[in-house]
Design a protein around this motif. Structure first.
Motif, PDB file in Angstrom:
ATOM      1  N   TRP A   1      47.637  30.132  44.065  1.00 37.29           N
ATOM      2  CA  TRP A   1      46.885  30.356  43.113  1.00 37.29           C
ATOM      3  C   TRP A   1      47.305  31.253  42.296  1.00 37.29           C
ATOM      4  CZ3 TRP A   1      44.671  35.612  42.569  1.00 37.29           C
ATOM      5  CH2 TRP A   1      43.391  35.493  42.269  1.00 37.29           C
ATOM      6  N   ARG A   2      48.159  32.444  42.225  1.00 38.82           N
ATOM      7  CA  ARG A   2      48.658  33.194  41.581  1.00 38.82           C
ATOM      8  C   ARG A   2      49.492  32.281  40.118  1.00 38.82           C
ATOM      9  NH1 ARG A   2      49.984  38.844  43.335  1.00 38.82           N
ATOM     10  NH2 ARG A   2      48.217  39.269  44.411  1.00 38.82           N
ATOM     11  N   GLU A   3      49.962  31.836  40.174  1.00 33.66           N
ATOM     12  CA  GLU A   3      49.931  30.525  39.998  1.00 33.66           C
ATOM     13  C   GLU A   3      49.831  29.606  39.142  1.00 33.66           C
ATOM     14  OE1 GLU A   3      54.180  28.377  41.458  1.00 33.66           O
ATOM     15  OE2 GLU A   3      53.653  27.152  40.067  1.00 33.66           O
TER      16      GLU A   3
ATOM     17  N   ARG B   1      50.198  43.291  38.484  1.00 34.41           N
ATOM     18  CA  ARG B   1      50.568  42.254  39.806  1.00 34.41           C
ATOM     19  C   ARG B   1      50.736  41.134  39.851  1.00 34.41           C
ATOM     20  NH1 ARG B   1      47.469  47.197  41.814  1.00 34.41           N
ATOM     21  NH2 ARG B   1      46.478  45.818  43.896  1.00 34.41           N
ATOM     22  N   ILE B   2      49.651  40.184  38.993  1.00 30.39           N
ATOM     23  CA  ILE B   2      49.296  39.009  39.297  1.00 30.39           C
ATOM     24  C   ILE B   2      50.610  38.817  38.620  1.00 30.39           C
ATOM     25  CG2 ILE B   2      47.911  37.038  39.911  1.00 30.39           C
ATOM     26  CD1 ILE B   2      46.061  39.586  38.752  1.00 30.39           C
TER      27      ILE B   2
ATOM     28  N   THR C   1      40.102  34.928  36.941  1.00 28.10           N
ATOM     29  CA  THR C   1      40.378  35.946  37.135  1.00 28.10           C
ATOM     30  C   THR C   1      40.454  36.846  36.553  1.00 28.10           C
ATOM     31  OG1 THR C   1      41.803  34.707  38.069  1.00 28.10           O
ATOM     32  CG2 THR C   1      42.334  36.615  37.983  1.00 28.10           C
TER      33      THR C   1
ATOM     34  N   ILE D   1      42.590  41.536  45.562  1.00 31.38           N
ATOM     35  CA  ILE D   1      42.264  40.001  44.798  1.00 31.38           C
ATOM     36  C   ILE D   1      41.854  38.568  45.878  1.00 31.38           C
ATOM     37  CG2 ILE D   1      43.043  38.279  42.647  1.00 31.38           C
ATOM     38  CD1 ILE D   1      45.116  40.649  42.817  1.00 31.38           C
ATOM     39  N   SER D   2      41.246  37.837  45.718  1.00 28.19           N
ATOM     40  CA  SER D   2      40.610  36.795  45.974  1.00 28.19           C
ATOM     41  C   SER D   2      39.785  36.404  45.459  1.00 28.19           C
ATOM     42  CB  SER D   2      40.104  37.636  47.869  1.00 28.19           C
ATOM     43  OG  SER D   2      38.909  37.497  47.732  1.00 28.19           O
TER      44      SER D   2
ATOM     45  N   ARG E   1      41.047  30.675  45.586  1.00 31.98           N
ATOM     46  CA  ARG E   1      41.032  32.570  45.497  1.00 31.98           C
ATOM     47  C   ARG E   1      40.320  32.198  43.899  1.00 31.98           C
ATOM     48  NH1 ARG E   1      44.899  36.394  47.327  1.00 31.98           N
ATOM     49  NH2 ARG E   1      45.318  35.391  49.641  1.00 31.98           N
TER      50      ARG E   1
ATOM     51  N   SER F   1      43.719  33.753  32.440  1.00 28.71           N
ATOM     52  CA  SER F   1      44.729  33.482  32.343  1.00 28.71           C
ATOM     53  C   SER F   1      45.817  34.562  31.781  1.00 28.71           C
ATOM     54  CB  SER F   1      44.902  32.243  31.774  1.00 28.71           C
ATOM     55  OG  SER F   1      45.031  32.387  30.094  1.00 28.71           O
TER      56      SER F   1
ATOM     57  N   THR G   1      46.460  30.602  37.461  1.00 27.29           N
ATOM     58  CA  THR G   1      46.087  31.691  36.710  1.00 27.29           C
ATOM     59  C   THR G   1      46.430  31.374  35.896  1.00 27.29           C
ATOM     60  OG1 THR G   1      46.984  33.570  37.881  1.00 27.29           O
ATOM     61  CG2 THR G   1      45.059  32.464  38.659  1.00 27.29           C
TER      62      THR G   1
END
Ligand code: GLU
Length: 609
Positions: free
Chosen positions: A138-140, A199-200, A430, A28-29, A405, A434, A142
């Motif tokens: 970034w993960r947060e 996983r995200i 993504t 993931i990027s 990302r 979201s 999204t």
């Protein structure tokens, strides 16, 4: 000059280290939006008088049925997108956004519809910063409600259907309703994407986990998967038309559910009824340029993908003897990588929503400017790419954004038997957007495509978040013309890599004269800042030894590439389609009907709500 042996050893080290790193990290990027499917699959191709290519067999076959009933490319597009919302919700859906290039054969006109998401009125430039002013991880980001843009997909489909459709709106949505309510077997890619979403992070939306992770696990592969809520949403659209999403009961439901979610996210200032009711699809002028002996037309800003694609081809043309090049020639590949990197430096600095005055898209393609950039690359091939000053601009007006990302997109390309063509790239950003679910729809997180930091070194960044603005994109649906007539249409997901992927495909089709199948399946390379990604396990093997692609200034690493090209090409009067085997893409065609072709004219059979 170093002898080949140490160079080769050095490359192998970089390549093996890179491939190990790629295997360990989640794929993931910003540059690798969604993973490619493991293993080699045959490349799906089809040829005839009408062709549909999409990322999923159910979407392609539903689109083909519509074409067979006499529907236009626009009708089939609505069908394919609605089906994708059900069967490929990780990549696109009704609560996302997209861009459409539509060739209207009767009018001999290329229309561009911009259905990109818009920042709500309550937006502030620093909405994706931490309280101390740092960019959110970034993960947060999204999963934040602040990342969700006012969706444009339904408005775009409605508009395209109103203008170019021939079958009824209800007919076009029927296959999606049926699949959502009766169910379908989830594809391997859908199940892998659910794992990836897990996983995200999915804990922030119970409706999402209840649907896609019942009992904490992805749904069983051998049982029909249903989304009854989405079926009801689609039925509301059939009954009340596309405007229901923005101004009707569906709009009120969306606002209610967003307000409920707001309780769990104190930084979110909410959506107002005006945010939805004022959403408008924008008609734009295509960005066109003569390249590779063809006229190539693509998406203008707010996408930077089209500018990047055309600049890449133009720089490549300046640096390489293209007519004499072949796929086995390392020089062409190396120059392609450099051209991508320099085009990226420009597009990621300059391009933003043209709402506040046209960006310099045309100036960035000015032949004298491109020549100057090409000379600079020639003089200092190892220099770090930097944005230039296109003609008419005397200083750098913006701060230079830091890169983050991104991911979650699909491409549909359709030609109907009337000669109309749709090239459409659609996204929820993504994987599963979201991971918020509203009215059965996956909500996008497209606003993470704005620069998180609105200012850098006391200068405003061009692509900063402001109310009513559309975030810069890389999506670039494209049509290619020869003597005024379309000969090829394509597009791909791939996040930041989209213009890299498309430039390689066009090089294969238009310069190396490769078949549609080979053009789609040949390996990709993609410049990532000062590094270079060489595709690991491409569907068609590399046509040259990889050590020939190593340069001192762009260390290479091997990595899988998750492109999803959908391509149609006219060859000897017949349309050929090819779907990217890196996903579940499928090309289907109506067998030739040449005798009936000329008599078959679109006429208005619509009966809309
Ligand atoms: N959000 C991206 C864009 O608009 C697309 C991401 C992708 O291709 O997956 O450029």
């Amino acid at each position: 000059m170093p002898s080949p042996a140490p160079l080769l050893r050095a490359l192998l080290l970089v390549l093996s280290a890179g491939s190990l790193a790629a295997a360990a990290a989640a794929p993931i990027s910003r540059d690798d939006p969604e993973s490619s499917d493991p293993g080699r699959k045959p490349i799906s191709t089809a040829a005839g008088s009408a062709v549909v290519v999409s990322a999923n067999p159910l979407a392609s076959s539903a689109g083909l049925r519509v074409l067979k009933e006499g529907g236009t490319a626009a009708d089939a597009l609505v069908t394919a997108q609605a089906v994708l919302a059900v069967v490929e919700p990780q990549s696109s859906g009704l609560a996302g956004g997209g861009f459409l290039l539509y060739w209207d054969s009767q009018q001999q006109n290329l229309e561009v519809l911009d259905g990109r998401e818009v920042a709500p009125r309550s937006s502030r430039p620093g909405d994706l910063l931490t309280p101390t002013g740092k960019p959110l991880p970034w993960r947060e980001a999204t999963a934040r409600l602040n990342a969700i843009g006012i969706p444009g997909t339904v408005a775009l489909l409605w508009e395209a259907h109103q203008q170019f459709g021939r079958l009824s709106w209800g007919r076009t949505l029927q296959p999606a309703i049926q699949l959502a309510s009766d169910g379908f077997l989830p594809s391997p890619r859908l199940l892998r994407s659910i794992n990836l979403a897990q996983r995200i992070g999915v804990g922030h939306n119970t409706a999402f986990t209840a649907l896609y992770l019942p009992g904490g696990k992805p749904p069983p592969a051998d049982q029909a998967f249903r989304n009854p809520q989405l079926a009801r949403t689609l039925e509301a659209l059939v009954q009340h038309g596309g405007s229901d999403f923005y101004r009707g009961a569906l709009a009120r439901q969306i606002l209610r559910e967003m307000a409920r979610l707001q309780a769990g996210d104190p930084d979110f200032r909410g959506w107002s009824p005006t945010d939805l009711s004022s959403y408008a699809v924008l008609r734009r002028q295509p960005l066109c340029s003569e390249q590779l002996k063809h006229r190539i037309c693509t998406m203008p800003p707010p996408s930077s993908g089209g500018v990047g694609l055309l600049q890449t081809l133009s720089l490549l043309n300046q640096s390489t003897d293209l007519p004499g090049s072949s796929a086995a020639d390392p020089q062409t590949w190396r120059q392609l990588a450099r051209a991508q990197a320099w085009a990226d430096a420009d597009r990621l600095y300059w391009v933003h929503d043209p709402i506040d005055g046209g960006g310099p898209a045309a100036a960035l393609l000015d032949p004298a400017y491109i020549k100057g950039r090409a000379d600079m690359i020639k003089a200092k091939p190892a220099a770090e790419p930097a944005p230039g000053l296109p003609p008419g601009i005397g200083r750098y007006p913006y701060g230079r954004p830091n890169q983050g990302r991104e991911q979650g997109t699909t491409q549909v390309t359709i030609v109907d038997r009337f000669g109309n063509i749709a090239s459409y790239t659609s996204s929820v950003e993504t994987v599963f957007g979201s991971r918020h679910l509203v009215a059965g729809m996956v909500m996008n997180n497209q606003l993470t495509d704005f620069a998180f930091e609105p200012q850098v070194d006391d200068q405003a960044v061009a692509n900063r978040r402001l109310p009513g603005r559309r975030p810069m994109s890389s999506m670039a649906p494209t049509l290619v013309f020869k003597q005024g007539q379309p000969v090829l249409a394509l597009g791909s997901p791939g996040g930041r890599s989209i213009p890299h992927l498309l430039s390689r495909v066009l090089l294969a089709s238009l310069v190396w004269n490769e078949s549609p199948q080979r053009s789609v399946g040949m390996p990709h390379l993609s410049s990532r800042g000062q590094g270079l990604v060489l595709e690991q396990d491409p569907p068609i093997p590399w046509p040259l030894p990889l050590d020939q692609l190593q340069t001192s200034d762009q260390p290479a690493r091997l990595q899988r590439v998750g492109s999803g090209t959908a391509l149609v090409q006219r060859i000897n009067g017949r349309w050929h389609g090819a779907a990217d085997p890196r996903r579940e893409g499928t090309a289907l065609a109506i067998a030739d009907l040449s005798s009936r072709h000329s008599r078959c004219q679109p006429q208005d059979l619509k009966s809309d709500p």
